[in-house]
Design an enzyme around this catalytic site. Structure first.
Site, PDB file in Angstrom:
ATOM      1  N   SER A 137       0.876  -1.176   0.000  1.00 30.53           N
ATOM      2  CA  SER A 137       0.000   0.000   0.000  1.00 30.53           C
ATOM      3  C   SER A 137       0.911   1.223   0.000  1.00 30.53           C
ATOM      4  O   SER A 137       1.357   1.668   1.048  1.00 30.53           O
ATOM      5  CB  SER A 137      -0.894  -0.005   1.241  1.00 30.53           C
ATOM      6  OG  SER A 137      -1.600  -1.224   1.326  1.00 30.53           O
TER       7      SER A 137
ATOM      8  N   LYS B 171      -0.452   4.760   8.408  1.00 31.53           N
ATOM      9  CA  LYS B 171       0.222   5.172   7.167  1.00 31.53           C
ATOM     10  C   LYS B 171      -0.775   5.302   6.024  1.00 31.53           C
ATOM     11  O   LYS B 171      -0.747   6.258   5.249  1.00 31.53           O
ATOM     12  CB  LYS B 171       1.299   4.136   6.811  1.00 31.53           C
ATOM     13  CG  LYS B 171       1.864   4.263   5.410  1.00 31.53           C
ATOM     14  CD  LYS B 171       2.249   2.943   4.773  1.00 31.53           C
ATOM     15  CE  LYS B 171       1.159   1.934   4.670  1.00 31.53           C
ATOM     16  NZ  LYS B 171       1.428   0.745   3.858  1.00 31.53           N
TER      17      LYS B 171
ATOM     18  N   LYS C 217      -6.759   2.081  -2.889  1.00 28.93           N
ATOM     19  CA  LYS C 217      -6.437   1.330  -1.663  1.00 28.93           C
ATOM     20  C   LYS C 217      -6.415   2.262  -0.451  1.00 28.93           C
ATOM     21  O   LYS C 217      -6.949   1.933   0.618  1.00 28.93           O
ATOM     22  CB  LYS C 217      -5.076   0.641  -1.837  1.00 28.93           C
ATOM     23  CG  LYS C 217      -4.496   0.039  -0.581  1.00 28.93           C
ATOM     24  CD  LYS C 217      -5.339  -1.080  -0.019  1.00 28.93           C
ATOM     25  CE  LYS C 217      -4.820  -1.523   1.340  1.00 28.93           C
ATOM     26  NZ  LYS C 217      -5.710  -2.494   1.992  1.00 28.93           N
TER      27      LYS C 217
HETATM   28  P1  NAD Z   1       4.925  -6.912   7.497  1.00 29.99           P
HETATM   29  O1  NAD Z   1       5.623  -5.892   8.317  1.00 29.99           O
HETATM   30  O2  NAD Z   1       4.368  -8.127   8.166  1.00 29.99           O
HETATM   31  O3  NAD Z   1       5.917  -7.419   6.335  1.00 29.99           O
HETATM   32  C1  NAD Z   1       6.805  -6.572   5.646  1.00 29.99           C
HETATM   33  C2  NAD Z   1       8.047  -7.378   5.297  1.00 29.99           C
HETATM   34  O4  NAD Z   1       8.935  -6.545   4.531  1.00 29.99           O
HETATM   35  C3  NAD Z   1       8.837  -7.827   6.540  1.00 29.99           C
HETATM   36  O5  NAD Z   1       9.069  -9.227   6.476  1.00 29.99           O
HETATM   37  C4  NAD Z   1      10.145  -7.019   6.458  1.00 29.99           C
HETATM   38  O6  NAD Z   1      11.258  -7.713   6.970  1.00 29.99           O
HETATM   39  C5  NAD Z   1      10.264  -6.793   4.966  1.00 29.99           C
HETATM   40  N1  NAD Z   1      11.084  -5.626   4.602  1.00 29.99           N
HETATM   41  C6  NAD Z   1      11.040  -4.386   5.121  1.00 29.99           C
HETATM   42  N2  NAD Z   1      11.921  -3.581   4.485  1.00 29.99           N
HETATM   43  C7  NAD Z   1      12.539  -4.350   3.558  1.00 29.99           C
HETATM   44  C8  NAD Z   1      13.533  -4.090   2.582  1.00 29.99           C
HETATM   45  N3  NAD Z   1      14.072  -2.883   2.438  1.00 29.99           N
HETATM   46  N4  NAD Z   1      13.926  -5.113   1.779  1.00 29.99           N
HETATM   47  C9  NAD Z   1      13.382  -6.340   1.918  1.00 29.99           C
HETATM   48  N5  NAD Z   1      12.428  -6.641   2.819  1.00 29.99           N
HETATM   49  C10 NAD Z   1      12.013  -5.653   3.625  1.00 29.99           C
HETATM   50  O7  NAD Z   1       3.796  -6.123   6.693  1.00 29.99           O
HETATM   51  P2  NAD Z   1       2.462  -6.718   6.023  1.00 29.99           P
HETATM   52  O8  NAD Z   1       1.364  -6.680   7.024  1.00 29.99           O
HETATM   53  O9  NAD Z   1       2.791  -7.975   5.299  1.00 29.99           O
HETATM   54  O10 NAD Z   1       2.161  -5.544   4.971  1.00 29.99           O
HETATM   55  C11 NAD Z   1       2.882  -5.393   3.757  1.00 29.99           C
HETATM   56  C12 NAD Z   1       2.177  -4.353   2.898  1.00 29.99           C
HETATM   57  O11 NAD Z   1       0.832  -4.789   2.642  1.00 29.99           O
HETATM   58  C13 NAD Z   1       2.029  -2.972   3.572  1.00 29.99           C
HETATM   59  O12 NAD Z   1       2.175  -1.985   2.603  1.00 29.99           O
HETATM   60  C14 NAD Z   1       0.615  -3.012   4.147  1.00 29.99           C
HETATM   61  O13 NAD Z   1       0.087  -1.706   4.318  1.00 29.99           O
HETATM   62  C15 NAD Z   1      -0.103  -3.821   3.090  1.00 29.99           C
HETATM   63  N6  NAD Z   1      -1.305  -4.568   3.526  1.00 29.99           N
HETATM   64  C16 NAD Z   1      -1.302  -5.299   4.701  1.00 29.99           C
HETATM   65  C17 NAD Z   1      -2.444  -6.026   5.060  1.00 29.99           C
HETATM   66  C18 NAD Z   1      -2.505  -6.860   6.323  1.00 29.99           C
HETATM   67  O14 NAD Z   1      -3.618  -7.314   6.680  1.00 29.99           O
HETATM   68  N7  NAD Z   1      -1.408  -7.113   7.019  1.00 29.99           N
HETATM   69  C19 NAD Z   1      -3.570  -6.013   4.224  1.00 29.99           C
HETATM   70  C20 NAD Z   1      -3.524  -5.301   3.033  1.00 29.99           C
HETATM   71  C21 NAD Z   1      -2.377  -4.578   2.696  1.00 29.99           C
END
Ligand code: NAD
Length: 302
Positions: free
Chosen positions: A102, A245, A176
């Site tokens: 997102s 965010k 989104k």
């Molecule tokens: P999360 O924090 O669980 O996962 C993010 C991953 O990215 C982590 O494993 C982290 O180690 C990795 N990461 C961070 N910086 C990095 C880099 N520079 N290089 C490589 N890896 C890196 O987050 P999430 O909940 O999986 O969310 C991910 C995205 O999806 C976000 O943008 C969030 O807003 C969106 N989103 C989340 C949900 C939800 O229900 N969790 C639903 C829809 C959308």
């Protein structure tokens, strides 16, 4: 006749959402390579879903025709792609990046221009549905970008959910952010109603049951209040800082487009304050806990 060339998919960010999404791709028969800043996590996910793990972002680029990013925000996506030893350093011209994070829509448009200079395409394809729907491949996927590039990404995206083409690059990310504003406002309203009803002496489950049979029903009343709030687990798998965010993205978008949106402005303030108070790691459903703290402060005359 020669076999069609298999598309090699690189997946960066295998956290709460990325892990089950990458698993869906591997299960659909795609050749997947994963990378995460957390190397131990990437190795565990690769072993678990039958994927390869890349040693760094550039190596992931070299090993991929299509790269999917599922990272915390658009700035991190940009760094992972264009930073020193980033993915773009390894990607060949003609490759496609699909940002399913997102991210902020106007930043996505800048990123699209920077990648285009290297002959790399970009589609924004953020998702809604949370971890539960990621696991069963039933996400709503909002796909923005050049029509031919969206069409190229579509068979890959369909392994993870239902695709809604939204228009030009950035339009998926805009939609989104707006979706999550509506979702956050609905959750905050439901949490406030729950707190007030409980203070009145109503039973929590009765409140939820009646809201769900009435016009107050929304995604929070159906899928969050009983499961994550009344249970006390506050463990939906979507953190409060990520929700805050998304609200800031919606608020910035409204500001950039000169749309006065008073409820959105108040929602941004509320979620920013909750993020500051609860600290990192809190689940977004803990907005209820934050609101109940405010309640107590009022009681004590603070
Ligand atoms: P999360 O924090 O669980 O996962 C993010 C991953 O990215 C982590 O494993 C982290 O180690 C990795 N990461 C961070 N910086 C990095 C880099 N520079 N290089 C490589 N890896 C890196 O987050 P999430 O909940 O999986 O969310 C991910 C995205 O999806 C976000 O943008 C969030 O807003 C969106 N989103 C989340 C949900 C939800 O229900 N969790 C639903 C829809 C959308």
């Amino acid at each position: 006749m020669s076999e069609p060339k298999t598309t090699r998919i690189g997946f960066i960010g295998v956290g709460n959402m990325g892990r089950p999404m990458a698993a869906r791709l591997a299960k659909a028969g795609h050749a997947v390579t994963v990378f995460d800043r957390n190397g131990a996590l990437a190795a565990a996910v690769a072993a678990d879903i039958g994927a390869a793990a890349a040693s760094d972002a550039a190596a992931l680029g070299t090993a991929s025709d299509v790269v999917i990013t599922m990272l915390p925000n658009g700035k991190i996506v940009q760094q992972a792609l264009l930073g020193k030893d980033g993915v773009a350093a390894g990607l060949a011209a003609g490759a496609l990046v699909v940002d399913m994070s997102s991210s902020y829509p106007l930043g996505t448009q800048d990123l699209g221009r920077a990648l285009a200079e290297r002959g790399i395409g970009l589609v924004d394809a953020p998702v809604s549905g949370g971890v539960r729907r990621a696991v069963c491949g039933n996400l709503a996927i909002m796909a923005g970008g050049d029509a031919a590039q969206v069409a190229a990404a579509r068979p890959i995206l369909e392994a993870m959910g239902r695709v809604f083409p939204t228009g030009p690059l950035g339009s998926g990310h805009a939609l989104k952010a707006l979706n999550n504003y509506v979702s956050a406002a609905g959750l905050a309203a439901a949490a406030e109603a729950l707190l007030i009803g409980q203070r009145f002496g109503l039973d929590g489950e009765t409140i939820v049951q009646v809201l769900n049979a009435s016009t107050g029903r929304n995604n929070a009343t159906e899928n969050k209040l009983t499961q994550f709030v009344l249970s006390g687990s506050f463990g939906s798998g979507f953190s409060l800082d990520l929700m805050a965010k998304d609200l800031r993205a919606a608020g910035d978008l409204a500001g950039d487009l000169d749309v006065p949106a008073p409820l959105l402005r108040r929602s941004v303030e509320l979620w920013n304050q909750a993020e500051k108070t609860l600290g990192p790691g809190a689940d977004h459903t803990a907005i209820y806990r934050y609101l109940s703290t405010l309640d107590r402060e009022t009681d004590h005359g603070a």
